[in-house]
Scaffold this active site. Sequence first.
Site, PDB file in Angstrom:
ATOM      1  N   PRO A   1      -9.450  -5.352 -10.212  1.00 57.18           N
ATOM      2  CG  PRO A   1     -11.473  -4.850 -11.248  1.00 57.18           C
ATOM      3  CD  PRO A   1     -10.885  -5.659 -10.143  1.00 57.18           C
ATOM      4  N   GLY A   2      -8.790  -2.930  -9.070  1.00 62.86           N
ATOM      5  CA  GLY A   2      -8.215  -1.843  -8.267  1.00 62.86           C
ATOM      6  C   GLY A   2      -6.689  -1.907  -8.249  1.00 62.86           C
TER       7      GLY A   2
ATOM      8  CG  ASP B   1       1.193 -13.884  -2.247  1.00 58.62           C
ATOM      9  OD1 ASP B   1      -0.035 -13.964  -2.441  1.00 58.62           O
ATOM     10  OD2 ASP B   1       1.763 -14.523  -1.360  1.00 58.62           O
TER      11      ASP B   1
ATOM     12  N   GLY C   1     -10.194  -5.892   2.745  1.00 57.06           N
ATOM     13  CA  GLY C   1      -9.403  -6.811   3.575  1.00 57.06           C
ATOM     14  C   GLY C   1      -9.197  -6.292   4.997  1.00 57.06           C
TER      15      GLY C   1
ATOM     16  CE  LYS D   1      -4.436  -0.013   1.051  1.00 59.22           C
ATOM     17  NZ  LYS D   1      -5.375  -1.089   0.788  1.00 59.22           N
TER      18      LYS D   1
ATOM     19  NE  ARG E   1      -1.342  -4.844  -4.091  1.00 61.67           N
ATOM     20  CZ  ARG E   1      -2.093  -4.803  -2.987  1.00 61.67           C
ATOM     21  NH1 ARG E   1      -2.665  -3.683  -2.595  1.00 61.67           N
ATOM     22  NH2 ARG E   1      -2.291  -5.877  -2.263  1.00 61.67           N
TER      23      ARG E   1
HETATM   24  P1  IMP Z   1      -3.453 -10.645  -2.010  1.00 65.18           P
HETATM   25  O1  IMP Z   1      -2.143 -11.350  -2.074  1.00 65.18           O
HETATM   26  O2  IMP Z   1      -3.382  -9.239  -2.519  1.00 65.18           O
HETATM   27  O3  IMP Z   1      -4.572 -11.422  -2.594  1.00 65.18           O
HETATM   28  O4  IMP Z   1      -3.814 -10.470  -0.479  1.00 65.18           O
HETATM   29  C1  IMP Z   1      -3.718 -11.502   0.466  1.00 65.18           C
HETATM   30  C2  IMP Z   1      -4.533 -11.132   1.680  1.00 65.18           C
HETATM   31  O5  IMP Z   1      -4.024  -9.939   2.269  1.00 65.18           O
HETATM   32  C3  IMP Z   1      -6.017 -10.901   1.398  1.00 65.18           C
HETATM   33  O6  IMP Z   1      -6.723 -11.386   2.530  1.00 65.18           O
HETATM   34  C4  IMP Z   1      -6.126  -9.410   1.315  1.00 65.18           C
HETATM   35  O7  IMP Z   1      -7.418  -8.974   1.702  1.00 65.18           O
HETATM   36  C5  IMP Z   1      -5.043  -8.958   2.292  1.00 65.18           C
HETATM   37  N1  IMP Z   1      -4.471  -7.688   1.825  1.00 65.18           N
HETATM   38  C6  IMP Z   1      -3.530  -7.520   0.866  1.00 65.18           C
HETATM   39  N2  IMP Z   1      -3.265  -6.220   0.671  1.00 65.18           N
HETATM   40  C7  IMP Z   1      -4.092  -5.565   1.528  1.00 65.18           C
HETATM   41  C8  IMP Z   1      -4.317  -4.187   1.763  1.00 65.18           C
HETATM   42  O8  IMP Z   1      -3.733  -3.290   1.152  1.00 65.18           O
HETATM   43  N3  IMP Z   1      -5.235  -3.892   2.707  1.00 65.18           N
HETATM   44  C9  IMP Z   1      -5.918  -4.844   3.397  1.00 65.18           C
HETATM   45  N4  IMP Z   1      -5.759  -6.137   3.203  1.00 65.18           N
HETATM   46  C10 IMP Z   1      -4.851  -6.493   2.269  1.00 65.18           C
END
Ligand code: IMP
Length: 219
Positions: free
Chosen positions: A9-10, A62, A179, A199, A205
């Site tokens: 949701p974030g 992604d 993450g 951030k 993003r």
């Molecule tokens: P997702 O595609 O957003 O699910 O992220 C893929 C991977 O990258 C996951 O392991 C997330 O924890 C990491 N990740 C994505 N965006 C961030 C972020 O802004 N900060 C830290 N880890 C991120």
Amino acid sequence: MLNYVTTNPGKVREAESYLRDGTVAQLDFDYTEIQAAELAPIAARGAREAYRAADGPVLVDDAGLFIEALDGFPGPYSSYVEDTLGVERVWDISRDLDDRRSAFRCTLAYCDGEAFAASPDPVDRGDRVAAAATGPSDRNAADTDAEEEADADATLPVKLFEGYVPGRIVAPRGDGGFGYDPIFEHGDETFAEMDTERKNAVSHRGRALEKFAEWYADR
Ligand code: IMP
């Protein structure tokens, strides 16, 4: 209504800060994450699948952490590496590198079933073929057949938006974020030391959402 495809949701709250109020809804849909060397084919494939499920406009994102001296590792495998090795181990692997420059990258993939008249660059079948070609060699024919069948919509137009933030890998600091945030330093703070607003203002993003919002306003 735009369906933001995520279990987080974030991410939807972050998208809302770039788009008009009431235009984004969370769609908790578990799309198939293909294995590919780039984020784009993964997001594009997910957007097509989610579009069919939602029967309406979708946005899939992604993201991943790319460490330069490790040829972009963990990159598209960031989720898997976080779940298996963990962030502390990624720091352990990186600590002795002379060059710890890295970047977070995010690819947003939008699909509403319509072509993009003003966009010459929808992802087409070629990307999917390239993704399959760079996939790991132990995929068997059954996997490939299943993917072919599941991605029968591979010509469905998808519009991609990319965001990038440079930084460096450091020893873990900070309690915020999620993450890889504690080991990613941008400026003199890690992402885990920044509040959400700060951030988002610099994040991969946020940059991708900014580009998407500008384009989507005219859609
Ligand atoms: P997702 O595609 O957003 O699910 O992220 C893929 C991977 O990258 C996951 O392991 C997330 O924890 C990491 N990740 C994505 N965006 C961030 C972020 O802004 N900060 C830290 N880890 C991120």
